[in-house]
Design a protein around this motif. Structure first.
Motif, mmCIF file in Angstrom:
data_model
loop_
_atom_site.group_PDB
_atom_site.id
_atom_site.type_symbol
_atom_site.label_atom_id
_atom_site.label_comp_id
_atom_site.label_asym_id
_atom_site.label_seq_id
_atom_site.Cartn_x
_atom_site.Cartn_y
_atom_site.Cartn_z
ATOM 1 N N ARG A 344 22.370 54.913 48.848
ATOM 2 C CA ARG A 344 21.687 55.591 47.747
ATOM 3 C C ARG A 344 22.260 55.147 46.414
ATOM 4 O O ARG A 344 23.457 54.901 46.287
ATOM 5 N N LEU A 357 21.021 55.045 53.554
ATOM 6 C CA LEU A 357 19.627 55.430 53.345
ATOM 7 C C LEU A 357 19.015 55.883 54.665
ATOM 8 O O LEU A 357 19.537 55.611 55.745
ATOM 9 N N GLN A 361 12.873 56.099 53.731
ATOM 10 C CA GLN A 361 12.941 55.486 52.408
ATOM 11 C C GLN A 361 12.448 54.043 52.434
ATOM 12 O O GLN A 361 11.923 53.546 51.447
#
Length: 440
Positions: A344, A357, A361
């Motif tokens: 992130r 992540l 995403q």
């Protein structure tokens, strides 16, 4: 239902899954003096999001005064048709206090020896490792769906009843399983049935899927409601280049997303494989693989559905579209040398967090950049939104690489060429013309 990502389900608490250790512990209960089992293990009460019990409420007891005939457990009675229904004569307080399976370390026959606690915890880890997180979430979500439907019908989900399961999948197909009146697709019903089979088996009470009440009904559902699969749009090289141009070059988030798209495309990686990568071997407990940067490209080692495999990703013809250069740039500027590869980015794109992540995403990134780049601009906005997902990258490489099919098959990690052909959107379907070959 996608072949590479069969389970798409909302996040569900792990408490919805049966604890295998509890089940094994309960199997060791003492035997009554007359040689009969003191009780037959039921299922751990399923806990919904608010902590309410979704599953069976205790063990099946034997009524000695009735000649040892099995009763259905506290709170349940049998109607004239042999169906289990809530016993209205039972005090709700007594029903709520009915014990579920004993917790680990406290079996009915006595406390589990302390020196076995570590083994019990490790066994839980192996149970989790037997399937992916997405699969476990789907198993839990589908069991909760089935248990809730049973409650609304005044029935119990356990023990497994093929006739009851047949009625449940009929309700799913007809849109009466939930209040929204929306019928489930055949692929969703297949998934729910597989989830029920798994959940019943973990509770030591297997479901006979070959029973006519299940098998024949499922065959009829397939024949009546089955539809051709809806494939995601393939991201072709020209599409990918346009998508990369929508990403900011001067921000860490843009550099990360650029590396993810190029690596996912060139390696034909699943979205879970992309985010599961580490910088090196054995660096994190949740890692699903790692990368090695070599002179001629990247060597990606992955733990997939069928075991470990290696994927070679060569360098591109230019730095602008080279997955190796994109990855090196991201790692260098983000100052990442250990742990998860893709993380992130916060603080207006300036801070890199240590946490990995999620695979959702990746899907959102593909969808967002494809829409921003105007890919398939000939379609309406609503249609375009549904066309792209993480699988678009895999399909893009399979459709674009003009090499022998066996190399594409190896890159995708498929066991058969037939599966690979499902990803090749632009292959020449009429390369072999049997009409002319027959002399017409």
């Amino acid at each position: 239902m996608s072949p590479d990502h069969p389970f798409e389900a909302e996040a569900t608490s792990s408490d919805d899954l049966p604890d295998i250790i509890d089940i094994v512990t309960a199997m060791g209960r003492s035997i009554e003096a007359d040689g009969a089992l003191a009780s037959r293990t039921g299922a751990t009460a399923e806990l919904g999001g608010n902590g309410s019990a979704d599953g069976d409420l205790g063990d099946r007891e034997r009524d000695k005064s009735a000649g040892g005939r099995p009763m259905h457990g506290a709170g349940w009675a049998t109607d004239g048709e042999g169906r289990r229904r809530p016993d209205q004569s039972v005090d709700p307080a007594e029903l709520a206090s009915t014990p579920a399976l004993p917790v680990v370390g406290e079996p009915a026959s006595g406390r589990l020896p302390g020196h076995l606690d570590q083994l019990a915890n490790r066994a839980r880890g192996y149970v989790e490792a037997a399937s992916s997180a997405n699969t476990r979430r789907a198993y839990a979500s589908d069991w909760k769906h089935f248990s809730s439907w049973c409650r609304r019908q005044g029935l119990a989900p356990l023990p497994p009843d093929p006739q009851l399961v047949g009625l449940y999948i009929t309700a799913c197909a007809s849109g009466t399983a939930t209040g929204d009146k929306k019928p489930n697709s055949v692929s969703t019903i297949e998934r729910r049935l597989s989830s029920l089979t798994w959940n019943f088996a973990q509770r030591g009470q297997p479901l006979d899927r070959k029973d006519r009440h299940v098998a024949t009904v499922m065959a009829g559902i397939r024949n009546t409601h089955a539809a051709p699969p809806r494939q995601k749009e393939a991201i072709l090289p020209e599409d990918l280049i346009a998508m990369l141009e929508t990403l900011p070059r001067g921000e860490l988030r843009g550099l990360r997303d650029r590396a993810m798209l190029l690596l996912g495309f060139a390696g034909a990686l699943r979205r879970s494989e992309i985010i599961g990568l580490d910088c090196g071997r054995d660096q994190t407990e949740d890692g699903r693989g790692w990368v090695e940067i070599l002179d001629k490209g990247l060597l990606v080692t992955l733990r997939g559905k069928t075991g470990w495999r290696e994927v070679e990703i060569g360098r591109g013809s230019s730095d602008a579209t080279c997955p190796v250069v994109a990855l090196q740039t991201w790692l260098k500027l983000a100052k990442i040398g250990h742990g998860p590869l893709f993380r992130r980015v916060t603080g207006q794109g300036k801070a890199v967090r240590p946490d990995r992540l999620t695979d959702q995403q990746v899907a959102r990134l593909v969808k967002k950049t494809a829409l921003a780049a105007g890919v398939r601009g000939d379609l309406a906005e609503g249609e375009r939104v549904q066309k792209f997902a993480g699988h678009s990258l895999r399909a893009g490489l399979a459709s674009s690489a003009e090499v022998d099919e066996r190399y594409v098959q190896k890159q995708l990690g498929h066991a058969s060429a037939e599966m690979t052909r499902k990803y090749q959107r632009r292959r020449d379907r009429f390369r072999v013309n049997l009409t002319k070959a027959a002399g017409l």
